[in-house]
Write a protein that holds these residues in place. Structure first.
Motif, PDB file in Angstrom:
ATOM      1  N   PHE A  53       0.829  -1.271  -0.122  1.00 36.33           N
ATOM      2  CA  PHE A  53      -0.132  -0.011   0.136  1.00 36.33           C
ATOM      3  C   PHE A  53       1.009   1.347   0.016  1.00 36.33           C
ATOM      4  O   PHE A  53       1.912   1.437   0.846  1.00 36.33           O
ATOM      5  CB  PHE A  53      -1.026  -0.053   1.398  1.00 36.33           C
ATOM      6  CG  PHE A  53      -1.921  -1.080   1.313  1.00 36.33           C
ATOM      7  CD1 PHE A  53      -2.718  -1.221   0.157  1.00 36.33           C
ATOM      8  CD2 PHE A  53      -2.066  -1.802   2.354  1.00 36.33           C
ATOM      9  CE1 PHE A  53      -3.649  -2.338   0.134  1.00 36.33           C
ATOM     10  CE2 PHE A  53      -3.042  -2.819   2.454  1.00 36.33           C
ATOM     11  CZ  PHE A  53      -3.782  -2.985   1.549  1.00 36.33           C
ATOM     12  N   ALA A  54       0.489   2.172  -0.887  1.00 37.56           N
ATOM     13  CA  ALA A  54       1.346   3.262  -1.016  1.00 37.56           C
ATOM     14  C   ALA A  54       0.915   4.678  -0.227  1.00 37.56           C
ATOM     15  O   ALA A  54       1.509   5.587   0.039  1.00 37.56           O
ATOM     16  CB  ALA A  54       1.525   3.873  -2.415  1.00 37.56           C
ATOM     17  N   ALA A  55      -0.232   4.466   0.333  1.00 37.15           N
ATOM     18  CA  ALA A  55      -1.087   5.525   0.967  1.00 37.15           C
ATOM     19  C   ALA A  55      -1.606   5.089   2.301  1.00 37.15           C
ATOM     20  O   ALA A  55      -2.416   5.768   2.950  1.00 37.15           O
ATOM     21  CB  ALA A  55      -2.239   6.109   0.259  1.00 37.15           C
ATOM     22  N   GLY A  56      -1.205   3.929   3.044  1.00 38.18           N
ATOM     23  CA  GLY A  56      -1.314   3.643   4.053  1.00 38.18           C
ATOM     24  C   GLY A  56      -2.413   2.518   3.990  1.00 38.18           C
ATOM     25  O   GLY A  56      -2.674   2.122   2.850  1.00 38.18           O
ATOM     26  N   VAL A  57      -3.124   2.284   5.192  1.00 37.75           N
ATOM     27  CA  VAL A  57      -4.281   1.345   5.070  1.00 37.75           C
ATOM     28  C   VAL A  57      -5.588   1.969   4.357  1.00 37.75           C
ATOM     29  O   VAL A  57      -5.854   3.142   4.585  1.00 37.75           O
ATOM     30  CB  VAL A  57      -4.746   0.899   6.636  1.00 37.75           C
ATOM     31  CG1 VAL A  57      -6.037   0.342   6.410  1.00 37.75           C
ATOM     32  CG2 VAL A  57      -3.492   0.510   7.279  1.00 37.75           C
ATOM     33  N   PRO A  58      -6.091   1.354   3.298  1.00 41.73           N
ATOM     34  CA  PRO A  58      -7.164   1.891   2.571  1.00 41.73           C
ATOM     35  C   PRO A  58      -8.387   2.154   3.413  1.00 41.73           C
ATOM     36  O   PRO A  58      -8.531   1.912   4.436  1.00 41.73           O
ATOM     37  CB  PRO A  58      -7.599   0.794   1.657  1.00 41.73           C
ATOM     38  CG  PRO A  58      -6.293  -0.236   1.454  1.00 41.73           C
ATOM     39  CD  PRO A  58      -5.550  -0.073   2.876  1.00 41.73           C
ATOM     40  N   GLY A  59      -9.226   3.096   2.870  1.00 36.83           N
ATOM     41  CA  GLY A  59     -10.437   3.565   3.766  1.00 36.83           C
ATOM     42  C   GLY A  59     -11.363   2.537   3.523  1.00 36.83           C
ATOM     43  O   GLY A  59     -11.348   1.349   2.650  1.00 36.83           O
ATOM     44  N   ARG A  60     -12.718   2.607   4.183  1.00 38.48           N
ATOM     45  CA  ARG A  60     -13.731   1.712   4.362  1.00 38.48           C
ATOM     46  C   ARG A  60     -14.900   2.268   3.624  1.00 38.48           C
ATOM     47  O   ARG A  60     -15.175   3.536   3.960  1.00 38.48           O
ATOM     48  CB  ARG A  60     -13.985   1.475   5.459  1.00 38.48           C
ATOM     49  CG  ARG A  60     -14.794   0.400   6.021  1.00 38.48           C
ATOM     50  CD  ARG A  60     -15.009  -0.032   7.221  1.00 38.48           C
ATOM     51  NE  ARG A  60     -16.197  -0.939   7.730  1.00 38.48           N
ATOM     52  CZ  ARG A  60     -16.534  -1.079   8.947  1.00 38.48           C
ATOM     53  NH1 ARG A  60     -16.050  -0.497   9.964  1.00 38.48           N
ATOM     54  NH2 ARG A  60     -17.625  -1.860   9.108  1.00 38.48           N
ATOM     55  N   TRP A  61     -15.528   1.842   2.519  1.00 39.96           N
ATOM     56  CA  TRP A  61     -16.614   2.106   1.957  1.00 39.96           C
ATOM     57  C   TRP A  61     -17.668   1.314   1.967  1.00 39.96           C
ATOM     58  O   TRP A  61     -17.751  -0.070   1.974  1.00 39.96           O
ATOM     59  CB  TRP A  61     -16.212   2.451   0.522  1.00 39.96           C
ATOM     60  CG  TRP A  61     -15.180   3.317   0.054  1.00 39.96           C
ATOM     61  CD1 TRP A  61     -13.687   2.925   0.459  1.00 39.96           C
ATOM     62  CD2 TRP A  61     -15.351   4.870  -0.231  1.00 39.96           C
ATOM     63  NE1 TRP A  61     -13.156   4.441   0.222  1.00 39.96           N
ATOM     64  CE2 TRP A  61     -14.007   5.232  -0.296  1.00 39.96           C
ATOM     65  CE3 TRP A  61     -16.346   5.561  -0.302  1.00 39.96           C
ATOM     66  CZ2 TRP A  61     -13.674   6.726  -0.661  1.00 39.96           C
ATOM     67  CZ3 TRP A  61     -16.135   7.020  -0.835  1.00 39.96           C
ATOM     68  CH2 TRP A  61     -14.808   7.474  -0.666  1.00 39.96           C
TER      69      TRP A  61
END
Length: 96
Positions: free
Chosen positions: A3-11
């Motif tokens: 992951f390049a932006a940290g933990v992905p968001g939750r949708w």
């Protein structure tokens, strides 16, 4: 791949059929009447060959937007971001 932006968001995506999708993504875009949910990753050429790449950063060939879900816009009844995956106290009511 990382992951390049940290933990992905939750949708949370509620479909017109009543089904609910819970997705991990950094962002989404609309293209050809579909919502494309993607995650920013650093991946080598072999890894990129095994995924659907939504976009690239020209001066950073390893950094790409990887599509994790493609949902027809016409099928989406509701869409919102949800509390963090790691917030133990979070509870999302998706039945409304």
């Amino acid at each position: 791949m990382e992951f390049a932006a940290g933990v992905p968001g939750r949708w949370i995506v509620t479909l017109r059929s009543g089904g609910v999708l819970e997705l991990a993504a950094d962002a989404y875009s609309e293209e050809d009447n579909h919502l494309l949910f993607n995650v920013l990753v650093d991946a080598d050429d072999d890894e990129q060959g095994q995924m659907l790449v939504d976009w690239r950063i020209p001066n950073m060939p390893r950094r790409v937007g990887m599509v994790v879900a493609k949902v027809p816009v016409a099928e989406v009844a509701d869409l919102y971001t949800a509390p963090s995956w790691f917030d133990d106290a979070s509870s999302v009511d998706t039945t409304r």
